[in-house]
Structures are given as C-alpha cells and as structure tokens.
Design a protein around this motif. Structure first.
Motif, PDB file in Angstrom:
ATOM      1  N   GLU A  16      -0.031  81.329  23.772  1.00 56.36           N
ATOM      2  CA  GLU A  16       0.531  82.501  24.423  1.00 56.36           C
ATOM      3  C   GLU A  16      -0.545  83.411  25.017  1.00 56.36           C
ATOM      4  O   GLU A  16      -1.654  83.501  24.495  1.00 56.36           O
ATOM      5  CB  GLU A  16       1.363  83.301  23.423  1.00 56.36           C
ATOM      6  CG  GLU A  16       2.559  82.531  22.912  1.00 56.36           C
ATOM      7  CD  GLU A  16       3.364  83.316  21.903  1.00 56.36           C
ATOM      8  OE1 GLU A  16       2.795  84.197  21.216  1.00 56.36           O
ATOM      9  OE2 GLU A  16       4.570  83.055  21.794  1.00 56.36           O
ATOM     10  N   PHE A  17      -0.173  84.073  26.118  1.00 62.28           N
ATOM     11  CA  PHE A  17      -1.031  85.060  26.776  1.00 62.28           C
ATOM     12  C   PHE A  17      -0.205  86.286  27.133  1.00 62.28           C
ATOM     13  O   PHE A  17       1.002  86.195  27.331  1.00 62.28           O
ATOM     14  CB  PHE A  17      -1.613  84.491  28.082  1.00 62.28           C
ATOM     15  CG  PHE A  17      -2.786  83.597  27.883  1.00 62.28           C
ATOM     16  CD1 PHE A  17      -4.065  84.106  27.799  1.00 62.28           C
ATOM     17  CD2 PHE A  17      -2.609  82.231  27.800  1.00 62.28           C
ATOM     18  CE1 PHE A  17      -5.148  83.278  27.626  1.00 62.28           C
ATOM     19  CE2 PHE A  17      -3.695  81.395  27.633  1.00 62.28           C
ATOM     20  CZ  PHE A  17      -4.973  81.922  27.543  1.00 62.28           C
ATOM     21  N   ARG A  18      -0.877  87.410  27.284  1.00 64.71           N
ATOM     22  CA  ARG A  18      -0.223  88.610  27.804  1.00 64.71           C
ATOM     23  C   ARG A  18       0.234  88.295  29.219  1.00 64.71           C
ATOM     24  O   ARG A  18      -0.414  87.555  29.941  1.00 64.71           O
ATOM     25  CB  ARG A  18      -1.176  89.791  27.804  1.00 64.71           C
ATOM     26  CG  ARG A  18      -1.557  90.218  26.406  1.00 64.71           C
ATOM     27  CD  ARG A  18      -2.591  91.341  26.447  1.00 64.71           C
ATOM     28  NE  ARG A  18      -3.076  91.591  25.116  1.00 64.71           N
ATOM     29  CZ  ARG A  18      -2.520  92.466  24.278  1.00 64.71           C
ATOM     30  NH1 ARG A  18      -1.475  93.167  24.663  1.00 64.71           N
ATOM     31  NH2 ARG A  18      -2.999  92.639  23.071  1.00 64.71           N
ATOM     32  N   ASP A  19       1.350  88.897  29.613  1.00 60.87           N
ATOM     33  CA  ASP A  19       1.955  88.490  30.875  1.00 60.87           C
ATOM     34  C   ASP A  19       2.737  89.640  31.495  1.00 60.87           C
ATOM     35  O   ASP A  19       2.953  90.674  30.868  1.00 60.87           O
ATOM     36  CB  ASP A  19       2.902  87.313  30.601  1.00 60.87           C
ATOM     37  CG  ASP A  19       3.136  86.441  31.811  1.00 60.87           C
ATOM     38  OD1 ASP A  19       2.668  86.772  32.912  1.00 60.87           O
ATOM     39  OD2 ASP A  19       3.800  85.404  31.644  1.00 60.87           O
ATOM     40  N   LEU A  20       3.150  89.451  32.721  1.00 57.43           N
ATOM     41  CA  LEU A  20       4.093  90.322  33.403  1.00 57.43           C
ATOM     42  C   LEU A  20       5.340  89.512  33.704  1.00 57.43           C
ATOM     43  O   LEU A  20       5.272  88.306  33.938  1.00 57.43           O
ATOM     44  CB  LEU A  20       3.524  90.837  34.725  1.00 57.43           C
ATOM     45  CG  LEU A  20       2.477  91.924  34.664  1.00 57.43           C
ATOM     46  CD1 LEU A  20       2.066  92.328  36.081  1.00 57.43           C
ATOM     47  CD2 LEU A  20       2.953  93.141  33.902  1.00 57.43           C
ATOM     48  N   ILE A  21       6.457  90.175  33.718  1.00 54.32           N
ATOM     49  CA  ILE A  21       7.731  89.583  34.082  1.00 54.32           C
ATOM     50  C   ILE A  21       8.261  90.427  35.237  1.00 54.32           C
ATOM     51  O   ILE A  21       8.409  91.645  35.102  1.00 54.32           O
ATOM     52  CB  ILE A  21       8.711  89.615  32.889  1.00 54.32           C
ATOM     53  CG1 ILE A  21       8.110  88.868  31.699  1.00 54.32           C
ATOM     54  CG2 ILE A  21      10.070  89.069  33.290  1.00 54.32           C
ATOM     55  CD1 ILE A  21       8.767  89.200  30.374  1.00 54.32           C
ATOM     56  N   LEU A  22       8.508  89.787  36.391  1.00 51.62           N
ATOM     57  CA  LEU A  22       8.980  90.521  37.562  1.00 51.62           C
ATOM     58  C   LEU A  22      10.500  90.467  37.614  1.00 51.62           C
ATOM     59  O   LEU A  22      11.091  89.405  37.739  1.00 51.62           O
ATOM     60  CB  LEU A  22       8.386  89.932  38.840  1.00 51.62           C
ATOM     61  CG  LEU A  22       6.864  89.925  38.914  1.00 51.62           C
ATOM     62  CD1 LEU A  22       6.411  89.463  40.291  1.00 51.62           C
ATOM     63  CD2 LEU A  22       6.275  91.284  38.590  1.00 51.62           C
ATOM     64  N   MET A  23      11.120  91.626  37.506  1.00 48.34           N
ATOM     65  CA  MET A  23      12.577  91.735  37.414  1.00 48.34           C
ATOM     66  C   MET A  23      13.140  92.438  38.649  1.00 48.34           C
ATOM     67  O   MET A  23      12.787  93.591  38.921  1.00 48.34           O
ATOM     68  CB  MET A  23      12.945  92.557  36.173  1.00 48.34           C
ATOM     69  CG  MET A  23      14.418  92.835  36.020  1.00 48.34           C
ATOM     70  SD  MET A  23      15.393  91.385  35.675  1.00 48.34           S
ATOM     71  CE  MET A  23      14.840  90.986  34.020  1.00 48.34           C
ATOM     72  N   PRO A  24      14.019  91.775  39.409  1.00 48.51           N
ATOM     73  CA  PRO A  24      14.699  92.466  40.507  1.00 48.51           C
ATOM     74  C   PRO A  24      15.547  93.624  39.967  1.00 48.51           C
ATOM     75  O   PRO A  24      16.127  93.526  38.882  1.00 48.51           O
ATOM     76  CB  PRO A  24      15.586  91.377  41.109  1.00 48.51           C
ATOM     77  CG  PRO A  24      14.926  90.089  40.718  1.00 48.51           C
ATOM     78  CD  PRO A  24      14.359  90.361  39.347  1.00 48.51           C
ATOM     79  N   VAL A  25      15.606  94.702  40.732  1.00 48.47           N
ATOM     80  CA  VAL A  25      16.343  95.901  40.327  1.00 48.47           C
ATOM     81  C   VAL A  25      17.271  96.325  41.459  1.00 48.47           C
ATOM     82  O   VAL A  25      16.845  96.427  42.612  1.00 48.47           O
ATOM     83  CB  VAL A  25      15.373  97.060  39.985  1.00 48.47           C
ATOM     84  CG1 VAL A  25      16.131  98.310  39.577  1.00 48.47           C
ATOM     85  CG2 VAL A  25      14.387  96.649  38.917  1.00 48.47           C
TER      86      VAL A  25
END
Length: 161
Positions: A116-125
């Motif tokens: 596992e690694f630190r991450d970003l999750i891109l969420m449409p809004v």
C-alpha cells in the motif's frame, strides 16, 4: 464530528465555515497562480512543522496522474453531463480525497511490504455539492492509483529547476 463541523488548529486551512456553504459555483472552484506563488506555497508546506521530513517514507508532497487517465475522466464527465436534462444536476468539479491504496500498476517500480501507498482518489462532484461516483463507462470506478511524489515518483519538480 460531522463533515459540517470543524476542528480547531493552527493551520490556516481550518476555518469555521460549514461544507454546505462551500458548494457554491463549484464549476469555477480553484484559481490559477504563478509558478513563483506555487513555489512559495510548496515551500511553506515543506517547512511546516507538521510536514514529515524529506527523508521519511511518509513524506509526500504531490501525486502524479497520467494525462490519458485524466482525459478518460473528463470525457466520462462530458458524456454524463450531456445526458442530463436542463434541470438535472451536472458534474461541476472533481474532489480529491486522501487515501491509502494497493498498487496494481505494472509500471510502478516500488513494492512496499504491505502493498500500500498513500494516494489520492478523484471524485466527480455535482453542482449541488454531492459526490457522483457512478459515471464511469467501465462500471462503478473512479480514478486513483496516483504515484506519490517525491519518494515514489522521482524528484524532478519545478522547485529543482
């Protein structure tokens, strides 16, 4: 603590404004800044006492997403929006969540012990402020699996130029 409540801290980004008051004009959220202002901003972040030291594995100050995957997300947003009626909410923004993810990228060279690694999750809004995760042409997917920087993507940032 609910999403509309805030914590007290010394960091400037934590103020007493509830989330529902921030969902105004989401399509124009963000601003363009000069490279000099970006360098100053990043320098402040790196010198903040709460930021991990650069030699610590947890030191991350950026994330990389490939342009092809970003184009896919934007195309899916355009397709979703084109199918909405005049009064239906449309996707107006992309929210970035922090997360910890496993890596399934064959080009990602590092293999952490726990995978596992630190991450970003891109969420449409949507323009009403609600997350809209189920727009993908491939099913119920959203973009993640970034390459955290500097420790996991190299150190060639604009600060080194």
């Amino acid at each position: 603590m609910t999403m509309s409540e805030t914590k007290t801290t010394n960091s400037p980004e934590f103020v007493t404004v509830t989330c529902d008051k921030m969902k105004v004009n989401l399509a124009n959220a963000g601003e363009f800044i000069t490279v000099e202002a970006a360098a100053i901003s990043l320098g402040k972040y790196l010198s903040d006492p709460s930021t991990p030291a650069t030699n610590e594995q947890s030191h991350i100050f950026g994330h990389v997403f490939g342009i092809n995957n970003l184009k896919k997300v934007l195309l899916e947003i355009d397709i979703y929006n084109s199918k909405q009626g005049d009064k239906d909410p449309k996707i107006a923004a992309i929210k970035c969540y922090y997360g910890i993810s496993e890596r399934h990228d064959p080009d990602f060279p590092l293999k952490p012990q726990n995978g596992e690694f630190r991450d970003l999750i891109l969420m449409p809004v949507l323009d009403n402020g609600k997350d809209k995760h189920n727009i993908s042409l491939r099913g119920d997917e959203i973009l993640s699996g970034s390459r955290p920087c500097p420790n996991q993507c190299g150190e060639d940032s604009f600060l080194n130029q």
